[in-house]
Design an enzyme around this catalytic site. Structure first.
Site, PDB file in Angstrom:
ATOM      1  N   ASP A 116       2.845  36.027  17.192  1.00 58.23           N
ATOM      2  CA  ASP A 116       2.403  37.122  16.315  1.00 58.23           C
ATOM      3  C   ASP A 116       3.457  37.398  15.254  1.00 58.23           C
ATOM      4  O   ASP A 116       4.584  36.915  15.356  1.00 58.23           O
ATOM      5  CB  ASP A 116       2.231  38.409  17.137  1.00 58.23           C
ATOM      6  CG  ASP A 116       1.025  38.351  18.038  1.00 58.23           C
ATOM      7  OD1 ASP A 116       0.022  37.770  17.625  1.00 58.23           O
ATOM      8  OD2 ASP A 116       1.102  38.884  19.159  1.00 58.23           O
ATOM      9  N   LYS A 161     -11.352  50.479   4.747  1.00 58.51           N
ATOM     10  CA  LYS A 161     -10.012  50.046   4.324  1.00 58.51           C
ATOM     11  C   LYS A 161      -9.427  50.972   3.255  1.00 58.51           C
ATOM     12  O   LYS A 161      -8.649  50.546   2.412  1.00 58.51           O
ATOM     13  CB  LYS A 161     -10.025  48.591   3.830  1.00 58.51           C
ATOM     14  CG  LYS A 161     -10.344  47.602   4.944  1.00 58.51           C
ATOM     15  CD  LYS A 161     -10.171  46.171   4.496  1.00 58.51           C
ATOM     16  CE  LYS A 161     -10.438  45.213   5.656  1.00 58.51           C
ATOM     17  NZ  LYS A 161     -10.375  43.814   5.272  1.00 58.51           N
ATOM     18  N   ASP A 181       0.806  40.722  22.893  1.00 57.38           N
ATOM     19  CA  ASP A 181       1.080  41.998  23.554  1.00 57.38           C
ATOM     20  C   ASP A 181      -0.174  42.808  23.833  1.00 57.38           C
ATOM     21  O   ASP A 181      -0.098  43.874  24.408  1.00 57.38           O
ATOM     22  CB  ASP A 181       2.052  42.844  22.718  1.00 57.38           C
ATOM     23  CG  ASP A 181       1.550  43.053  21.292  1.00 57.38           C
ATOM     24  OD1 ASP A 181       0.417  42.625  20.993  1.00 57.38           O
ATOM     25  OD2 ASP A 181       2.287  43.643  20.482  1.00 57.38           O
ATOM     26  N   ASP A 219      -5.193  39.555  23.451  1.00 60.15           N
ATOM     27  CA  ASP A 219      -4.433  38.300  23.509  1.00 60.15           C
ATOM     28  C   ASP A 219      -4.504  37.643  24.877  1.00 60.15           C
ATOM     29  O   ASP A 219      -4.098  36.489  25.036  1.00 60.15           O
ATOM     30  CB  ASP A 219      -2.946  38.554  23.198  1.00 60.15           C
ATOM     31  CG  ASP A 219      -2.727  38.990  21.762  1.00 60.15           C
ATOM     32  OD1 ASP A 219      -3.452  38.484  20.886  1.00 60.15           O
ATOM     33  OD2 ASP A 219      -1.859  39.842  21.526  1.00 60.15           O
TER      34      ASP A 219
END
Length: 1163
Positions: A434, A545, A771, A775
């Protein structure tokens, strides 16, 4: 500048027939610009196509490219169907209920208007529900019982062989008790060794699991709850359905909650849903009709509250929470067996096969020669051969070596869950990592502002271009930018009675950076907020956004001002004018060109870019009593005035640049997989040694050539947009992974899993850092999943094999070095251990072929294998590297290159073509188990089997040809010669020449047979006429067997240092610096002398205390010879070792990254 501008392109032409496909030399991507990056579309149009390859990709080429990936497509289809059904089947419906219905269903009471006055559940009711529903904890994955674990440890091939051999000895005892009584000890020891081996391995597994349990807290320890009308703190495990819970910024949500009151509540769902931005949560009195993961009134277990506070009612606890329900998805991705486990398994099977084969051969030879018709003695002899070949102590040594290494790594803040994961880290060929929080610090600092076509620096910096001006609040446009940063914000402070500079800001990293900047330029921050209260707001979310706020701020046209900030392309689309010297000017193409240039300048430096705009609301439309409403679009959404761009830097963590440089010099390909903008990702990658070369875009700018005219093989770096991943074909994946420098941007969790699978299909040993819950499938699928301890979610820690306790990426370098060293140490240990097989087996062969008296009994062989050998073999765990950076400049032991990939694909293609398919559905028909077994039996008689087996490879395995050659043919032969020379010298000194020994042994074949070398034996007259009594014969044999035993030990002491000689001669501090080697030798020496020179033990082991120590000089001389040979071997192998070193990488920056800009600004 958008993703399309940051990645190489494709051009494909499909001919009418299925035969040939024309492809470009560029990496090909499906769907030209299918994603919604309007900024690129608006300013540049369609993404440019790549250059034609000038060659045809034939049907055979296409089949070969797809060969390694076909199984992934099948898995993906099945996985998508199963995953979708599971997500749709999440059992949470309470978010759809109105408050009154919710109270009735949960049988609880709460007050939405004044949550503090809620009564909640009574203590008795809570206890009753706790006993009914169980504690609020996530059930760990189902584990085997201790007995089952021990059984699994016991049922390994070596242990099974030992147990069978021991049982055979006891069967012989039943057949003929008197003659076979000495074998009682041998049988017991063999079985005992098997159980001891299993116990050592079992104990280490239990120990590592106990250590791990202390780190994996699967739920927050406590929570604030209202019971009997009183707020109290209780263990989170005691929460029940219907409890009223208070959550504040910094808390981890203790269960699934329906929010009934909230104040600026924001939650970080990234660990669960992959959303990069914190999500606002609201009370919805009438409920919401949406999927649970999209519901605005739901807080999920284990998500982090980043802003504000909220009150919620518990609707799900423990395994019934969303995280508990989707954690099962992790089970879809099965973990792979570690490379070390695979290799040890192969080695065990190989050695076991050799041992069984030789035991059978020697049994046949023995029963037809020396032991004619004596089946019991022949079986014992065959068992001794089996024992000689099987390194009984190896399983214990491997487990203990890995445990010691894991303990060392724990001291360096690297927790290893699976012992064999220690070595896997050293085997990595590719690491996918990442960006945010792993490579960077997740601490945002404002660096540059662009307004009125001018670029400003927030502080003095040497990194800015010459035309960048210093920031001043008085400059036109700057006051508006500061106002937007200060007033369009949701951050909170831990305390408001302190000066602004001393406060801790509670909020996400981007907001924190903006407020920190704005606070420097506003004299009374708290007063300014009160002076301009919020009238209406729309918080930021991942679909919009952008974030909008309307505040009371008087201007010439009215009393209200709207401020908007967010993704630049989204904000610009809402603007019709821009601010220039304090005036609103219409947006033109020239402005858009300047905007593009400024955007590129900021993003290309690795900064996050935010756009700001304002609208002065006229009082004739928007007066103070106007009712704003976002559901009916009753708010200003167009005709804004663009104020400017703000860039924030998230600097790389300290040590990341050197860590990535070190990993690359170790031959490991490091990839960045991030959800960030491609330009930002590329810029960060260039700062941290991840990208050094040119991408097609940078080469285009440098040379002035259009992107579409640049061939793919001209560049060595590539940035891939996540939207392109789903449609990539096999040969396109091959081209991507052929690059040395790879960045995947704008990726989703599913993309990450796909990348791991594709890399593994090419033969890569893949490590993944992550994390989040999202994932966990990739972490589990990877050969080595590496989770973060501080920022990591519980599910990610559960899925990973390794946890970085301090979240420090640089710890992976220590782990790789440790992993590579433990592989070397394991290899040395095995090389050392099996070196004694030749001196144990060849004398046995001479015993039946020549014949001569038995040089070494089965029980003495066991003492060698489990006595001094075990001590010394274990001491290799503390070996240090031979040279300072020797191992970290060598290529991975299983390098992935064009040759290895082609070989892998050819085998995969051959397998694919042999599969049977259903003629109607074209689905693969799986062969039966019997068919699979028969295929394995037939395999060694096929040409392909031997072609594959004998194909040259660059891979270094744990047990390879060089190791076997050294152990059996080089060191083994020297040890055998030393032992036999000492054996014959001792017999000669006791009256037996080699001819006498042969004559005495062949007397067994006389009629009647005569047995020598027992106390009841008749006198023997040697070649010199000397008469030797039975007692003298027994003494001579005892001395001879003792010197053979001691010879193997003494030469093995020299072998300890000989096996270490790879880069350097077997002398010097790096070779002899491990004091544990000497401790192991001392322990072995004490044991050997104790066994040989202690009379009471002679009943079991044989031996003689009359053996002179002068005889020890013979094996010592052969030990010196072994060191000489090891030195010659270093010279012979030096060239091949030098060739396997990773060449220097041009442009690598092996010095720390500069301090963060915020730190520099203080000086």
């Amino acid at each position: 500048m958008d993703a399309a501008h940051a990645i190489p392109e494709k051009s494909t032409q499909f001919s009418q027939d299925d035969g040939d496909i024309t492809v470009t030399r560029a990496v090909a991507f499906p769907g030209q610009l299918e994603h919604d990056d309007s900024h690129w579309k608006a300013t540049h149009g369609a993404r440019p196509r790549g250059v034609e390859m000038k060659r045809e990709l034939t049907k055979e080429d296409k089949e070969l490219a797809e060969a390694g990936y076909e199984h992934l497509a099948r898995q993906k289809t099945a996985g998508q169907q199963e995953g979708d059904s599971k997500l749709d089947g999440v059992d949470i419906h309470e978010h759809k209920l109105a408050f009154t219905e919710l109270e009735g269903e949960l049988d609880t009471s709460f007050d939405p208007k004044d949550p503090g006055l809620s009564t909640g559940l009574s203590t008795d009711e809570a206890k009753a529900r706790l006993s009914r529903y169980g504690p609020n904890i996530l059930t760990p994955p189902k584990k085997k019982s201790a007995l089952r674990k021990y059984w699994d440890c016991l049922m390994t091939m070596f242990n099974i062989l030992l147990i069978i051999a021991g049982i055979l000895e006891y069967i012989l005892l039943g057949v003929d008790y008197k003659d076979n009584f000495p074998n009682t000890y041998l049988g017991g020891i063999l079985i005992g060794v098997a159980f001891l081996n299993a116990f050592i391995e079992f104990y280490q597994l239990q120990k590592s699991e106990a250590i791990l349990a202390s780190f994996l807290a699967m739920i927050p320890p406590s929570s604030r709850v209202v019971r009997d009308g009183t707020i109290m703190t209780i263990p989170a495990a005691e929460l029940v359905k219907g409890d009223i819970v208070l959550v504040r910024s910094g808390d981890k949500t203790p269960a699934d909650l329906i929010v009934f009151a909230a104040s600026d509540l924001k939650v970080d769902n990234s660990s669960l849903t992959g959303e990069s931005e914190p999500q606002e949560r609201f009370a919805r009195p009438d409920g919401v009709e949406a999927r649970p993961v999209e519901a605005e009134n739901l807080l999920f277990n284990s998500t982090l509250i980043v802003n504000g506070e909220g009150w919620g009612v518990v609707v799900r606890t423990g395994d019934h929470t969303l995280i508990g329900q989707i954690a099962a998805l992790t089970g879809n991705e099965t973990g792979k067996q570690s490379p070390l486990a695979v290799e040890i398994g192969r080695f065990v099977m190989m050695v076991s096969g050799i041992a069984i084969l030789f035991a059978i051969i020697f049994f046949v030879v023995g029963i037809t020669t020396v032991y004619k018709g004596k089946g019991e003695q022949t079986v014992t002899f065959a068992v001794s051969i089996l024992v000689a070949f099987v390194p009984e102590g190896l399983p214990s040594v491997v487990t203990l070596l890995l445990s010691i290494a894991a303990k060392r790594m724990a001291a360096q803040n690297v927790l290893v869950k699976d012992l064999q994961g220690v070595e896997t880290l050293g085997s990595l060929t590719l690491l996918a990592t990442d960006k945010t929080g792993t490579l960077t610090r997740n601490q945002m600092t404002v660096t540059n502002l662009w307004s009125g076509l001018r670029m400003f620096s927030a502080f003095q910096s040497n990194n800015d271009s010459d035309d960048t001006e210093a920031f001043s609040i008085g400059t036109p446009g700057m006051r508006e930018m500061v106002d937007i940063a200060a007033l369009n914000s949701h951050v909170k402070f831990d305390r408001t009675d302190l000066p602004f500079e001393q406060r801790k800001i509670l909020g996400d990293a981007t907001e924190t950076g903006l407020i920190r900047f704005a606070g420097k330029h506003i004299q009374d921050y708290d007063g300014y907020q009160k002076q301009h209260p919020k009238v209406f707001e729309i918080p930021f979310n991942s679909s919009n956004k952008w974030a909008l706020v309307i505040v009371e701020k008087t201007h010439q046209q009215g009393v209200l001002t709207a401020y908007i900030k967010g993704a630049p392309e989204r904000v610009l689309a809402k603007c019709s004018t821009y601010l220039h010297d304090g005036k609103e000017v219409p947006i033109t193409d020239d402005f858009k060109a300047e905007y593009d240039q400024a955007y590129d300048y900021m993003a290309s430096r690795g900064h996050r870019v935010i756009a700001c705009a304002q609208k002065l609301l006229p009082s004739d439309v928007y007066n103070s009593s106007y009712e704003f409403n976002k559901t009916d679009n009753k708010y200003p959404s167009t005709e804004y005035c663009f104020c400017g761009l703000v860039s924030l830097e998230d600097p790389p963590k300290h040590g990341v640049r050197e860590a990535i440089g070190t990993l690359r010099l170790a031959g490991i390909k490091v990839m960045m997989v991030t959800g960030d903008h491609p330009k930002t990702a590329e810029a960060i990658a260039r700062k941290i040694n991840l990208i050094l070369g040119e991408t097609k875009e940078t080469l285009s700018k440098k040379t002035g050539r259009p992107v579409e005219e640049i061939y793919d093989d001209e560049v060595d770096a590539i940035v891939i947009h996540g939207d392109d991943i789903d449609g990539l074909q096999g040969w396109q994946w091959d081209q991507i992974f052929a690059k040395n420098e790879i960045v995947f941007a704008r990726t989703s969790p599913q993309h990450k899993l796909e990348i791991v699978k594709r890399a593994q299909a090419l033969g890569h040993i893949v490590g993944v850092t992550g994390d989040g819950v999202n994932d966990s499938p990739a972490l589990k699928k990877a050969d080595l999943g590496i989770a973060m301890n501080i920022s990591g979610s519980d599910v990610s820690k559960e899925a990973a094999n390794m946890i970085l306790l301090d979240d420090n990426f640089a710890s992976t370098v220590k782990g790789v070095a440790e992993g590579r060293q433990i592989f070397v140490n394991l290899k040395r240990s095995i090389q050392y251990t099996i070196s004694h097989s030749t001196p144990e087996v060849i004398p046995q062969l001479l015993y039946v072929v020549v014949p001569i008296p038995l040089p070494l009994s089965a029980i003495l062989i066991l003492v060698i294998d489990l006595g001094f050998e075990l001590f010394v073999a274990l001491s290799f765990a503390w070996d240090k590297p031979e040279t300072k950076d020797g191992l970290m400049r060598m290529a991975p032991r299983k390098p992935v290159n064009e040759r290895s990939i082609t070989s892998l694909k050819k085998r995969a293609l051959r397998r694919t073509k042999t599969l049977r398919r259903d003629p109607e559905t074209d689905e693969i028909i799986r062969p039966s188990r019997f068919s699979q077994y028969m295929m394995r039996v037939k395999a060694p008689f096929t040409r392909e089997f031997w072609e594959d087996a004998l194909e040259p490879s660059e891979n270094e395995t744990l047990v390879d040809g060089k190791l076997l050659s050294y152990a059996y043919l080089e060191a083994g032969v020297i040890e055998m010669l030393g032992a036999l020379v000492a054996y014959f010298v001792v017999f000669f000194k006791n009256g037996f020449t080699p001819g006498d020994l042969r004559r005495a042994q062949t007397a067994l074949n006389n009629h009647p047979p005569i047995t020598y070398f027992t106390k009841s034996s008749p006198d023997f007259v040697n070649s010199r006429g000397r008469v030797l009594t039975g007692s003298e014969q027994v003494e001579a044999l005892a001395k001879a067997q003792s010197i053979v035993y001691l010879s193997i030990f003494i030469i093995q002491c020299f072998n300890v240092f000989a096996v270490k000689a790879k880069f350097r001669f077997p002398f010097g501090k790096s070779i002899v610096g491990n004091y544990y080697n000497f401790a192991g030798i001392l322990g072995g020496a004490c044991l050997g002398i104790f066994i040989i020179y202690t009379p009471p033990l002679h009943v079991v082991f044989g031996g003689s205390f009359h053996l002179s120590p002068l005889y020890w000089l013979i094996p010592a001389a052969f030990g010196v010879l072994l060191l000489v040979w090891a030195s010659i071997r270093v010279l012979l192998m030096r060239k091949s070792i030098e060739q396997s070193r990773v060449k220097d990488i041009k442009g690598l920056m092996m010095f720390p990254t500069m301090r963060t800009m915020s730190m520099r600004s203080k000086h």
